[in-house]
Each structure stands twice: as C-alpha cells, then as structure tokens.
Design a protein around this motif. Structure first.
Motif, short mmCIF file in Angstrom:
data_model
loop_
_atom_site.label_atom_id
_atom_site.label_comp_id
_atom_site.label_asym_id
_atom_site.label_seq_id
_atom_site.Cartn_x
_atom_site.Cartn_y
_atom_site.Cartn_z
N VAL A 5 92.88 -46.00 44.43
CA VAL A 5 91.72 -46.38 44.93
C VAL A 5 90.90 -45.10 45.72
O VAL A 5 91.36 -44.64 46.53
CB VAL A 5 91.74 -47.51 46.01
CG1 VAL A 5 90.35 -47.87 46.60
CG2 VAL A 5 92.63 -48.69 45.34
N CYS A 10 84.80 -47.39 47.42
CA CYS A 10 84.86 -48.64 47.73
C CYS A 10 84.09 -49.22 48.53
O CYS A 10 83.62 -48.48 49.63
CB CYS A 10 86.64 -48.80 48.14
SG CYS A 10 87.12 -50.31 48.60
N CYS A 16 89.72 -56.90 44.42
CA CYS A 16 90.81 -56.58 44.02
C CYS A 16 91.99 -57.40 44.66
O CYS A 16 92.87 -57.91 44.15
CB CYS A 16 91.11 -55.28 44.46
SG CYS A 16 90.89 -54.72 46.01
N PHE A 24 97.16 -55.18 46.20
CA PHE A 24 96.19 -54.73 46.87
C PHE A 24 95.86 -55.42 48.34
O PHE A 24 96.30 -56.60 48.40
CB PHE A 24 94.66 -54.82 46.33
CG PHE A 24 94.69 -54.23 44.85
CD1 PHE A 24 94.52 -52.77 44.88
CD2 PHE A 24 94.78 -54.78 43.89
CE1 PHE A 24 94.32 -51.94 43.71
CE2 PHE A 24 94.68 -53.90 42.48
CZ PHE A 24 94.48 -52.78 42.58
N VAL A 48 96.33 -56.82 37.80
CA VAL A 48 95.81 -55.49 37.97
C VAL A 48 94.75 -55.00 37.31
O VAL A 48 93.68 -54.61 37.69
CB VAL A 48 96.95 -54.42 38.37
CG1 VAL A 48 96.49 -53.02 38.36
CG2 VAL A 48 97.99 -54.58 39.24
N ALA A 51 91.82 -57.01 38.19
CA ALA A 51 91.15 -56.52 39.35
C ALA A 51 90.38 -55.16 39.20
O ALA A 51 89.20 -55.14 39.72
CB ALA A 51 92.14 -56.12 40.37
N VAL A 52 90.43 -54.29 38.07
CA VAL A 52 90.08 -53.27 37.94
C VAL A 52 88.58 -53.59 37.26
O VAL A 52 87.47 -53.04 37.69
CB VAL A 52 90.65 -52.35 36.91
CG1 VAL A 52 89.58 -51.21 36.18
CG2 VAL A 52 91.96 -51.60 37.43
N CYS A 55 86.17 -55.04 39.91
CA CYS A 55 85.76 -54.23 40.96
C CYS A 55 84.09 -53.82 40.59
O CYS A 55 83.82 -53.05 39.59
CB CYS A 55 86.45 -52.83 40.97
SG CYS A 55 85.87 -51.70 42.41
N ILE A 60 88.73 -48.61 41.38
CA ILE A 60 90.38 -48.52 41.02
C ILE A 60 90.36 -47.93 39.94
O ILE A 60 90.03 -47.92 38.86
CB ILE A 60 90.78 -50.03 41.00
CG1 ILE A 60 90.53 -51.02 42.25
CG2 ILE A 60 92.15 -49.95 40.88
CD1 ILE A 60 90.55 -52.50 41.81
#
Length: 70
Positions: A5, A10, A16, A24, A48, A51-52, A55, A60
């Motif tokens: 990350v 961020c 995430c 995470f 995952v 989540a990418v 974001c 990420i």
C-alpha cells in the motif's frame, strides 16, 4: 501475489478493509491502510483484487513474481 500500500497516496477510505478484512486493516492514528498479509492465501485473492478495484486513489499495488526457473 504480493501486496503493498502506498501510504502517501492512501486517504483512509477503508474500502480495502471492508472488501478484504482478512488482508487489510487501518492504522489507528490516521486511518491509512496497512497490509496484514502481504502474500495472501489463494482463497483471498479474488477479494484482494476487488479491494484494488474499489480503492478510490489506487493506493494498493499488486505484484507477481513471474521469474522463470534457472
């Protein structure tokens, strides 16, 4: 698959963590994401990747080691 990350990018949205909480978490002081499992197990890889995608600032980074055997 390896996860990192970019803490400078961020913004602490938490997407995430909501998507892949087994991989995470968020720092207590500023809410920025941290990676609990830099090399997630196979059964967490789909979450995952999601989540990418979720974001909002693309903080990420996923990398794969595709080196050929010597």
């Amino acid at each position: 698959m390896r996860i990192t990350v970019d803490a400078g990018r961020c913004v602490g949205s938490g997407m995430c963590v909501l998507t892949a909480g087994e991989v995470f978490d968020q720092r207590q002081d500023d809410g920025k994401a941290i990676v609990l499992r830099p090399e997630p197990p196979a059964d967490a890889r789909d979450s995952v990747r999601e989540a990418v995608d979720r974001c909002p600032v693309a903080a990420i980074v996923l990398s794969t080691d595709r080196r050929l055997p010597h």
